[in-house]
Design an enzyme around this catalytic site. Structure first.
Site, PDB file in Angstrom:
ATOM      1  N   ILE A  66       0.833  -1.214   0.000  1.00  0.00           N
ATOM      2  CA  ILE A  66       0.000   0.000   0.000  1.00  0.00           C
ATOM      3  C   ILE A  66       0.865   1.260   0.000  1.00  0.00           C
ATOM      4  O   ILE A  66       0.412   2.334  -0.362  1.00  0.00           O
ATOM      5  CB  ILE A  66      -0.990  -0.013   1.194  1.00  0.00           C
ATOM      6  N   LEU A 111      -4.668  -3.986  -0.256  1.00  0.00           N
ATOM      7  CA  LEU A 111      -5.166  -5.369  -0.244  1.00  0.00           C
ATOM      8  C   LEU A 111      -6.691  -5.433  -0.217  1.00  0.00           C
ATOM      9  O   LEU A 111      -7.281  -6.423  -0.651  1.00  0.00           O
ATOM     10  CB  LEU A 111      -4.626  -6.105   0.992  1.00  0.00           C
ATOM     11  N   PHE A 140       2.607 -11.477   2.648  1.00  0.00           N
ATOM     12  CA  PHE A 140       3.257 -10.860   3.813  1.00  0.00           C
ATOM     13  C   PHE A 140       2.685  -9.481   4.118  1.00  0.00           C
ATOM     14  O   PHE A 140       3.175  -8.786   5.012  1.00  0.00           O
ATOM     15  CB  PHE A 140       4.776 -10.779   3.586  1.00  0.00           C
ATOM     16  N   GLY A 141       1.679  -9.054   3.364  1.00  0.00           N
ATOM     17  CA  GLY A 141       1.127  -7.702   3.561  1.00  0.00           C
ATOM     18  C   GLY A 141       0.061  -7.672   4.640  1.00  0.00           C
ATOM     19  O   GLY A 141      -0.539  -8.692   4.967  1.00  0.00           O
ATOM     20  N   TYR A 162      -5.273  -8.933  16.079  1.00  0.00           N
ATOM     21  CA  TYR A 162      -4.258  -9.277  15.078  1.00  0.00           C
ATOM     22  C   TYR A 162      -4.100 -10.805  14.984  1.00  0.00           C
ATOM     23  O   TYR A 162      -4.172 -11.387  13.890  1.00  0.00           O
ATOM     24  CB  TYR A 162      -2.939  -8.602  15.462  1.00  0.00           C
ATOM     25  N   ARG A 220      11.861 -13.719  25.565  1.00  0.00           N
ATOM     26  CA  ARG A 220      10.825 -14.361  24.740  1.00  0.00           C
ATOM     27  C   ARG A 220      11.282 -14.489  23.288  1.00  0.00           C
ATOM     28  O   ARG A 220      11.182 -15.548  22.678  1.00  0.00           O
ATOM     29  CB  ARG A 220       9.524 -13.556  24.841  1.00  0.00           C
TER      30      ARG A 220
END
Ligand code: NAI
Ligand code: 15L
Length: 282
Positions: free
Chosen positions: A38, A56, A75-76, A139, A177
């Site tokens: 984008i 997208l 991957f977007g 997400y 982590r």
């Protein structure tokens, strides 16, 4: 090793951190890439690539980008813990457009999923690729949706997918982590290349982490089917990072770390009590 397929590969999110790395690394290895994002691609385009700036969520703009492609590296989209409204268009509507395009082209999808699809599993657990999805954020939920969409298009239309549950992919890990779930850029490149080239992958999950001694959470995935094994390790960072922990008990309890803790409003449940919640009803 099988020959590299001749059809071009569409890479979404090409202007992002992993997209820029993959664009350069895969182009250098001889792949012909169509790049999209984008935002504008920063800097010069790698050889054998073209770039189209697209949202997208814009179906008519996305569809022709996949024309003639043999695979889509998706991957977007939103790559962090963000409010639902921000996640909806790129990650829910956008991934649907990618699967529609893949289905038309009979193209394989390599989906950048995330460890956050299982972020509400406790760190004391050992889970495999069949463990229940337990997203830790809108997400993570959007990535779980992407994985389920992949299953639907495989079962119904035979569209193949490799679902990369990426840990922390960055030049270096930054805390305890990420030390465990770190994926080096070089291991990512090899993983993506194997995901493109392996035969008959169906719809499978791979945990995207390097060979890190401190990773104990995840096991069993499709890496053998792809012919991929990580070569790198975060171990050289261990002495500096192994004790670098957050002081938030929710972050430290769940695999998703801060994504699980962000906005957490439930009274703290004892681990034993939470295990009972998961037991099937008797
Ligand atoms: P990033 O945020 O640097 O790149 C994502 C790209 O997607 C950006 O360039 C952005 O402009 C683009 N994008 C956002 N909304 C869009 C839209 N509506 N239309 C078209 N493009 C849009 O993220 P990064 O780190 O490169 O990650 C790439 C992918 O890998 C993401 O899907 C992320 O969720 C996934 N992932 C990354 C991990 C990591 O450690 N870097 C870990 C787990 C998953
Ligand atoms: C992800 O899914 C994100 O895209 C990335 O920015 C990191 O936060 C990573 O997970 C992580 O869990 O470290």
């Amino acid at each position: 090793m099988a020959d590299r397929p001749v059809k071009p590969v569409l890479l979404t999110g090409a202007a992002g951190a992993l997209g820029r790395h993959l664009a350069a690394a895969l182009a250098a290895r001889g792949w012909t890439l169509r790049l999209t994002d984008i935002v504008a691609f920063p800097g010069a385009l790698p050889p054998n690539t073209s770039f189209t700036q697209t949202d997208l969520a814009d179906a008519p703009a996305i569809a022709p980008l996949a024309d003639g492609c043999g695979a889509i590296l998706h991957f977007g989209g939103i790559s962090r813990d963000r409010p639902f409204d921000e996640v909806l268009r790129p990650n829910i509507i956008g991934v649907y457009h990618i699967y529609e395009a893949a289905c038309r082209e009979r193209a394989r999808v390599v989906l950048a999923s995330s460890n956050h699809v299982v972020g509400f599993h406790e760190r004391s657990e050992r889970i495999d690729d069949l463990a229940p999805l337990m997203p830790d954020s809108y997400y993570g939920l959007s990535k779980a949706y992407g994985e389920l969409l992949a299953q639907l298009y495989w079962k119904k239309h035979g569209v193949e997918s490799v679902l990369l549950r990426i840990g922390s992919c960055a030049p270096e890990p930054w805390d305890a982590r990420s030390l465990g779930i770190w994926l080096s850029y070089a291991d990512l490149t090899r993983l993506v290349e194997r995901a493109l080239m392996a035969r008959d992958v169906g719809c499978e999950v791979v945990w995207g982490a390097s060979k890190n001694a401190s990773l104990s959470w995840w096991s069993n995935d499709a890496r053998a089917k792809l012919g991929w094994e990580p070569a790198d390790s975060s171990d050289r960072f261990a002495s500096r990072l192994a004790q670098k922990r957050s002081d938030n008990p929710i972050s430290e309890r769940y695999m998703g770390g801060d994504y699980a803790a962000n906005g957490y409003s439930r009274p703290l449940v004892a681990p034993e009590e939470e295990k009972n919640e998961r037991s099937p009803p008797t």
